[in-house]
Design an enzyme around this catalytic site. Structure first.
Site, PDB file in Angstrom:
ATOM      1  N   CYS A   1       0.867  -1.182   0.000  1.00 34.25           N
ATOM      2  CA  CYS A   1       0.000   0.000   0.000  1.00 34.25           C
ATOM      3  C   CYS A   1       0.901   1.229   0.000  1.00 34.25           C
ATOM      4  CB  CYS A   1      -0.990  -0.020   1.161  1.00 34.25           C
ATOM      5  SG  CYS A   1      -0.230   0.014   2.798  1.00 34.25           S
TER       6      CYS A   1
ATOM      7  N   ARG B   1      -3.363  -0.627   5.352  1.00 33.99           N
ATOM      8  CA  ARG B   1      -3.936  -1.718   4.556  1.00 33.99           C
ATOM      9  C   ARG B   1      -3.023  -2.921   4.383  1.00 33.99           C
ATOM     10  NH1 ARG B   1      -5.207   2.216  -0.329  1.00 33.99           N
ATOM     11  NH2 ARG B   1      -3.337   3.129   0.616  1.00 33.99           N
TER      12      ARG B   1
ATOM     13  N   ASP C   1      -8.079   3.967   0.919  1.00 38.51           N
ATOM     14  CA  ASP C   1      -7.170   4.353   1.991  1.00 38.51           C
ATOM     15  C   ASP C   1      -7.999   4.787   3.212  1.00 38.51           C
ATOM     16  OD1 ASP C   1      -5.352   5.529   3.632  1.00 38.51           O
ATOM     17  OD2 ASP C   1      -4.473   6.828   2.108  1.00 38.51           O
TER      18      ASP C   1
HETATM   19  P1  4NP Z   1      -1.825   2.843   4.050  1.00 42.04           P
HETATM   20  O1  4NP Z   1      -2.477   4.190   4.611  1.00 42.04           O
HETATM   21  O2  4NP Z   1      -1.268   3.169   2.693  1.00 42.04           O
HETATM   22  O3  4NP Z   1      -2.991   1.900   3.972  1.00 42.04           O
HETATM   23  O4  4NP Z   1      -0.785   2.423   5.046  1.00 42.04           O
HETATM   24  C1  4NP Z   1      -1.775   5.383   4.744  1.00 42.04           C
HETATM   25  C2  4NP Z   1      -0.949   5.589   5.823  1.00 42.04           C
HETATM   26  C3  4NP Z   1      -0.297   6.776   5.969  1.00 42.04           C
HETATM   27  C4  4NP Z   1      -0.445   7.780   5.035  1.00 42.04           C
HETATM   28  C5  4NP Z   1      -1.276   7.574   3.947  1.00 42.04           C
HETATM   29  C6  4NP Z   1      -1.937   6.371   3.796  1.00 42.04           C
HETATM   30  N1  4NP Z   1       0.223   9.027   5.196  1.00 42.04           N
HETATM   31  O5  4NP Z   1      -0.018   9.922   4.392  1.00 42.04           O
HETATM   32  O6  4NP Z   1       1.012   9.163   6.154  1.00 42.04           O
END
Ligand code: 4NP
Length: 149
Positions: free
Chosen positions: A9, A15, A122
């Site tokens: 991800c 995720r 997300d």
């Molecule tokens: P992930 O979610 O891609 O599912 O781990 C996110 C976690 C952090 C961030 C964006 C999406 N961020 O911008 O820090």
């Protein structure tokens, strides 16, 4: 032969840690190695988001010991299958590829359910219900993957 599966991800804290933990819970570790990574490097070495840890725990999956790492080009050699949670991450992985063989390893996770191009949204900026929703989507896809591996 062991199959190596990588879940990817953006941040590797919401995720893909769920996808790693859920698929691990459904396969024989002798036959399938599962890992996860993020295309971004914002959270390197951090544990998963507490909301992901909580929803996984609710369904009996422990992801608390996982630590974030960033996707890198060596992953194309180390893994047989690379699952992206959404199209943005899919294309960011494809951009790092250097051969058709690399690219053939990359798939959208939810395509495993029905061949669709659906995405795991997300959940980072939303509430806990978003984490419940993505848990169910990921669990569905992992059920299909585990049946075929
Ligand atoms: P992930 O979610 O891609 O599912 O781990 C996110 C976690 C952090 C961030 C964006 C999406 N961020 O911008 O820090």
């Amino acid at each position: 032969m062991r199959t190596n599966v990588l879940m990817v991800c953006l941040g590797n804290i919401c995720r893909s840690p769920l996808a790693e933990g859920i698929l691990k819970s459904k396969v024989d570790p002798e036959r399938v190695f599962v890992d996860s990574a993020g295309t971004a490097g914002y959270h390197i070495n951090n544990p998963p988001d507490p909301r992901s840890i909580e929803v996984a725990k609710k369904y009996g999956v422990d992801i608390a010991e996982q630590r974030c790492r960033q996707f890198n080009i060596q992953d194309f050699d180390l893994f047989d299958v690379i699952y992206a949670m959404d199209k943005e991450n899919y294309y960011n992985i494809i951009k790092l590829s250097s051969s058709a063989a690399d690219r053939s390893k990359v798939h959208l996770l939810l395509g495993e359910i029905d061949g669709s191009a659906n995405e795991v949204p997300d959940p980072y900026y939303g509430g806990v219900e978003g984490f419940e929703h993505v848990f169910q989507m990921i669990a569905n896809a992992c059920e299909q993957i585990a049946k075929r591996l």
